[in-house]
Scaffold this motif. Structure first.
Motif, PDB file in Angstrom:
ATOM      1  N   GLU A 143       0.671  17.809  -7.044  1.00 22.65           N
ATOM      2  CA  GLU A 143       2.891  16.770  -7.459  1.00 22.65           C
ATOM      3  C   GLU A 143       2.059  16.534  -5.779  1.00 22.65           C
ATOM      4  OE1 GLU A 143       6.485  18.793  -8.231  1.00 22.65           O
ATOM      5  OE2 GLU A 143       5.388  19.432  -6.876  1.00 22.65           O
ATOM      6  N   LEU A 144       2.578  15.213  -5.353  1.00 27.67           N
ATOM      7  CA  LEU A 144       2.652  14.483  -4.396  1.00 27.67           C
ATOM      8  C   LEU A 144       3.427  13.276  -4.244  1.00 27.67           C
ATOM      9  CD1 LEU A 144      -0.747  11.791  -5.270  1.00 27.67           C
ATOM     10  CD2 LEU A 144      -0.368  13.718  -2.817  1.00 27.67           C
ATOM     11  N   VAL A 145       3.924  13.791  -2.580  1.00 32.32           N
ATOM     12  CA  VAL A 145       5.210  13.336  -2.289  1.00 32.32           C
ATOM     13  C   VAL A 145       4.883  11.895  -1.486  1.00 32.32           C
ATOM     14  CG1 VAL A 145       6.702  13.662  -0.195  1.00 32.32           C
ATOM     15  CG2 VAL A 145       5.864  15.141  -1.671  1.00 32.32           C
ATOM     16  N   CYS A 146       4.788  10.775  -1.671  1.00 32.38           N
ATOM     17  CA  CYS A 146       4.957   9.563  -1.453  1.00 32.38           C
ATOM     18  C   CYS A 146       6.218   9.002  -0.790  1.00 32.38           C
ATOM     19  CB  CYS A 146       4.752   8.486  -2.534  1.00 32.38           C
ATOM     20  SG  CYS A 146       3.795   9.183  -3.991  1.00 32.38           S
ATOM     21  N   SER A 147       5.828   8.625   0.569  1.00 31.80           N
ATOM     22  CA  SER A 147       6.509   8.389   1.109  1.00 31.80           C
ATOM     23  C   SER A 147       5.785   6.503   2.344  1.00 31.80           C
ATOM     24  CB  SER A 147       7.364   8.790   2.564  1.00 31.80           C
ATOM     25  OG  SER A 147       6.706   9.826   2.498  1.00 31.80           O
ATOM     26  N   ASP A 148       6.695   6.133   2.773  1.00 29.16           N
ATOM     27  CA  ASP A 148       5.825   4.909   3.911  1.00 29.16           C
ATOM     28  C   ASP A 148       5.427   6.148   4.721  1.00 29.16           C
ATOM     29  OD1 ASP A 148       7.442   3.189   2.174  1.00 29.16           O
ATOM     30  OD2 ASP A 148       9.366   2.627   3.819  1.00 29.16           O
ATOM     31  N   HIS A 149       4.149   6.034   5.081  1.00 29.77           N
ATOM     32  CA  HIS A 149       3.201   6.000   6.632  1.00 29.77           C
ATOM     33  C   HIS A 149       3.732   5.669   7.518  1.00 29.77           C
ATOM     34  CE1 HIS A 149       0.845   8.928   3.355  1.00 29.77           C
ATOM     35  NE2 HIS A 149       1.750   8.443   2.992  1.00 29.77           N
ATOM     36  N   HIS A 150       3.290   5.843   8.282  1.00 32.20           N
ATOM     37  CA  HIS A 150       3.270   5.003   9.603  1.00 32.20           C
ATOM     38  C   HIS A 150       2.355   3.911   9.272  1.00 32.20           C
ATOM     39  CE1 HIS A 150       6.081   7.067  12.563  1.00 32.20           C
ATOM     40  NE2 HIS A 150       5.116   8.659  12.131  1.00 32.20           N
ATOM     41  N   ALA A 151       2.748   2.358   9.511  1.00 30.31           N
ATOM     42  CA  ALA A 151       1.849   1.359   9.833  1.00 30.31           C
ATOM     43  C   ALA A 151       0.794   1.783  11.053  1.00 30.31           C
ATOM     44  CB  ALA A 151       2.743   0.339  10.120  1.00 30.31           C
ATOM     45  N   CYS A 152      -0.464   0.795  10.493  1.00 28.33           N
ATOM     46  CA  CYS A 152      -2.018   0.883  11.614  1.00 28.33           C
ATOM     47  C   CYS A 152      -1.037  -0.482  11.857  1.00 28.33           C
ATOM     48  CB  CYS A 152      -2.459   0.444  10.512  1.00 28.33           C
ATOM     49  SG  CYS A 152      -3.093  -0.534   9.325  1.00 28.33           S
TER      50      CYS A 152
ATOM     51  N   LEU B   8      -4.588  -9.041  -5.871  1.00 27.82           N
ATOM     52  CA  LEU B   8      -3.946  -8.948  -4.246  1.00 27.82           C
ATOM     53  C   LEU B   8      -2.152  -8.528  -4.964  1.00 27.82           C
ATOM     54  CD1 LEU B   8      -3.046  -9.797  -1.086  1.00 27.82           C
ATOM     55  CD2 LEU B   8      -1.628 -12.010  -2.401  1.00 27.82           C
ATOM     56  N   ILE B   9      -1.753  -7.352  -3.691  1.00 30.82           N
ATOM     57  CA  ILE B   9      -0.751  -7.017  -4.281  1.00 30.82           C
ATOM     58  C   ILE B   9       0.404  -6.325  -2.898  1.00 30.82           C
ATOM     59  CG2 ILE B   9      -1.873  -4.805  -5.767  1.00 30.82           C
ATOM     60  CD1 ILE B   9      -1.830  -2.460  -4.399  1.00 30.82           C
ATOM     61  N   GLY B  10       1.263  -6.531  -2.797  1.00 24.66           N
ATOM     62  CA  GLY B  10       2.402  -5.996  -2.176  1.00 24.66           C
ATOM     63  C   GLY B  10       3.227  -6.072  -2.846  1.00 24.66           C
ATOM     64  N   GLY B  11       4.353  -5.846  -1.258  1.00 20.94           N
ATOM     65  CA  GLY B  11       6.118  -6.201  -1.600  1.00 20.94           C
ATOM     66  C   GLY B  11       6.691  -4.903  -0.228  1.00 20.94           C
ATOM     67  N   GLU B  12       7.544  -5.567  -0.833  1.00 16.90           N
ATOM     68  CA  GLU B  12       8.878  -5.096   0.471  1.00 16.90           C
ATOM     69  C   GLU B  12       8.790  -4.110   0.698  1.00 16.90           C
ATOM     70  OE1 GLU B  12      12.749  -5.083   0.490  1.00 16.90           O
ATOM     71  OE2 GLU B  12      12.921  -5.120  -2.319  1.00 16.90           O
ATOM     72  N   PRO B  13       8.191  -2.543   1.864  1.00 13.71           N
ATOM     73  CA  PRO B  13       8.547  -1.124   2.050  1.00 13.71           C
ATOM     74  C   PRO B  13       9.338  -0.479   0.880  1.00 13.71           C
ATOM     75  CG  PRO B  13       8.371  -1.915   3.721  1.00 13.71           C
ATOM     76  CD  PRO B  13       8.555  -3.129   3.073  1.00 13.71           C
ATOM     77  N   LEU B  14       9.010   0.518   0.531  1.00 17.33           N
ATOM     78  CA  LEU B  14      10.098   0.921  -0.361  1.00 17.33           C
ATOM     79  C   LEU B  14      11.167   1.658   0.569  1.00 17.33           C
ATOM     80  CD1 LEU B  14      10.695   1.614  -3.832  1.00 17.33           C
ATOM     81  CD2 LEU B  14       9.440   3.427  -3.779  1.00 17.33           C
ATOM     82  N   HIS B  15      10.785   2.594   0.491  1.00 16.11           N
ATOM     83  CA  HIS B  15      12.046   3.357   1.959  1.00 16.11           C
ATOM     84  C   HIS B  15      12.264   4.288   1.142  1.00 16.11           C
ATOM     85  CE1 HIS B  15      11.042   1.021   5.768  1.00 16.11           C
ATOM     86  NE2 HIS B  15      12.021  -0.146   4.775  1.00 16.11           N
ATOM     87  N   GLU B  16      11.932   4.857   0.371  1.00 16.19           N
ATOM     88  CA  GLU B  16      12.576   5.875  -0.473  1.00 16.19           C
ATOM     89  C   GLU B  16      11.680   7.176  -0.301  1.00 16.19           C
ATOM     90  OE1 GLU B  16      14.469   5.067  -4.116  1.00 16.19           O
ATOM     91  OE2 GLU B  16      14.731   3.532  -3.031  1.00 16.19           O
ATOM     92  N   GLN B  17      11.517   8.514  -0.770  1.00 11.10           N
ATOM     93  CA  GLN B  17      10.640   8.696  -0.662  1.00 11.10           C
ATOM     94  C   GLN B  17      10.616   9.706  -2.751  1.00 11.10           C
ATOM     95  OE1 GLN B  17       9.649  12.331   2.250  1.00 11.10           O
ATOM     96  NE2 GLN B  17      10.571  13.407   0.706  1.00 11.10           N
ATOM     97  N   ILE B  18       9.060   9.686  -2.925  1.00 12.18           N
ATOM     98  CA  ILE B  18       9.218   9.322  -4.372  1.00 12.18           C
ATOM     99  C   ILE B  18       7.867  10.890  -5.024  1.00 12.18           C
ATOM    100  CG2 ILE B  18       9.241   7.275  -5.116  1.00 12.18           C
ATOM    101  CD1 ILE B  18       6.920   7.088  -5.514  1.00 12.18           C
TER     102      ILE B  18
END
Ligand code: MN
Length: 335
Positions: free
Chosen positions: A10-19, A263-273
């Motif tokens: 089970e994986l909690v996915c959220s925005d990580h700190h940007a590098c 190429l993939i991309g998008g606005e950060p989701l800012h939700e924890q899934i």
């Protein structure tokens, strides 16, 4: 495609700190299941980074000799809370789903299945397919759209470019220029629920392209074949380069072999899934409920299947995939 891991975490996915700059995400090999299973190279999710925009899953496979491996044979399985994006380089896949859609996935044509509140589908490489080569991606739906009714979209983007390069924009929009040449622009009509971009990039040896990026998007570039520099950095084959928000453009330079990249991309989701197996939810309890409903609906375990989340499927199709056993460790959200 189904996640065929026998004990998926089970994986909690959220925005990580940007590098600070470009970060390299290396693939791990995952067998797709079956006695002579074909392997896929998974670059998303991983512990280091689980989301790029709302893109939450990237399996890259082939070129796979279907005669040796059996190709893709994924019987009926469920999805929730996500969209699947199928993009092929070679071969064909037959798609069938519980929302009544039946489609042949072909190279250069995007097939986007919105699972929303719940769908089930099957994917089989066609008997005519000798070599299978492509990518299967998932997009997490934002909370505002994750309970929509399931649906399916198909689009064949018109390539932009010339005899030195071609770009096919299958989601969102992209602006590309060569040297000091004019900008080329392409936009996909396919509906998304967050701002996304997805494109295939083909370059002849020695070609250099400037790709304009939306600076509030984060991006990933997967190298399928050839040698490619992303700005000054060499991108190893099968790796995914991650670019944090803030980039306004990148320069892609092809080496001595023809390049194919995504190429993939998008606005950060800012939700924890929460991702487990083929489900995207928000809480452990919700994922447990999805699993229980799927097992009841395919008759694997008793339960009330009177209002089917995962729909009906045509008679005579191969047996549905039962869900793996849930991990006993209950995940807690991490920040
Ligand atoms: Mn699937």
């Amino acid at each position: 495609m189904s996640n065929m891991e026998t004990t998926p975490e089970e994986l909690v996915c959220s925005d990580h700190h940007a590098c600070a700059g470009i970060e390299l995400l290396t693939p791990r090999n995952v067998p797709l299941g079956g006695p002579r299973a074909m392997d896929v190279r998974r670059t998303l999710p991983q512990k280091q980074r689980s989301l790029i925009g709302a893109w939450c899953f990237l399996d890259h496979y082939g070129p796979d000799p279907v005669g040796d491996t059996g190709g893709m044979r994924v019987p009926r399985h469920p999805h929730t809370g996500l969209q699947t994006v199928s993009w092929l380089f070679t071969g064909e896949i037959e798609h069938r789903d519980s929302a009544g859609f039946h489609a042949i996935v072909r190279p250069g044509e995007v097939n986007l299945m919105t699972a929303g509140r719940g769908i089930s589908h099957s994917e089989f490489s066609t008997p005519e397919t000798a070599v299978l080569h492509g990518a299967q991606l998932w997009v997490a739906l934002p909370d505002s759209a994750r309970h929509v009714l399931p649906t399916f979209a198909h689009h064949k983007p018109e390539p932009m470019g010339n005899d030195q390069w071609e770009v096919r924009v299958f989601l969102g929009s992209l602006s590309v220029s060569e040297g000091n040449g004019a900008d080329h622009y392409s936009v996909s009509p396919v509906t998304t629920h967050t701002e996304l971009v997805g494109a295939e990039i083909l370059m002849e040896p020695g070609t250099q392209l400037r790709i304009a990026l939306k600076s509030h998007h984060e991006h990933g570039i997967l190298l399928d074949s050839g040698a490619l520099k992303v700005d000054a950095d060499e991108l190893p084959k099968d790796n995914l380069a991650y670019l944090p928000v803030g980039y306004q453009s990148i320069t892609l330079t092809a080496g001595t072999k023809p390049v194919r990249a995504l190429l993939i991309g998008g606005e950060p989701l800012h939700e924890q899934i929460l991702m487990w197996w083929n489900f995207v939810g928000r809480t452990h309890e919700e994922v447990v409920k999805f699993r229980q409903q799927w097992q009841a609906e395919i008759g694997a375990e008793p339960g009330d299947a009177s209002s089917k989340r995962f729909g009906d499927f045509p008679e005579g199709e191969p047996a549905a995939l039962p869900a793996p056993v849930l991990p006993t460790v209950r995940l807690r959200p991490r920040d």
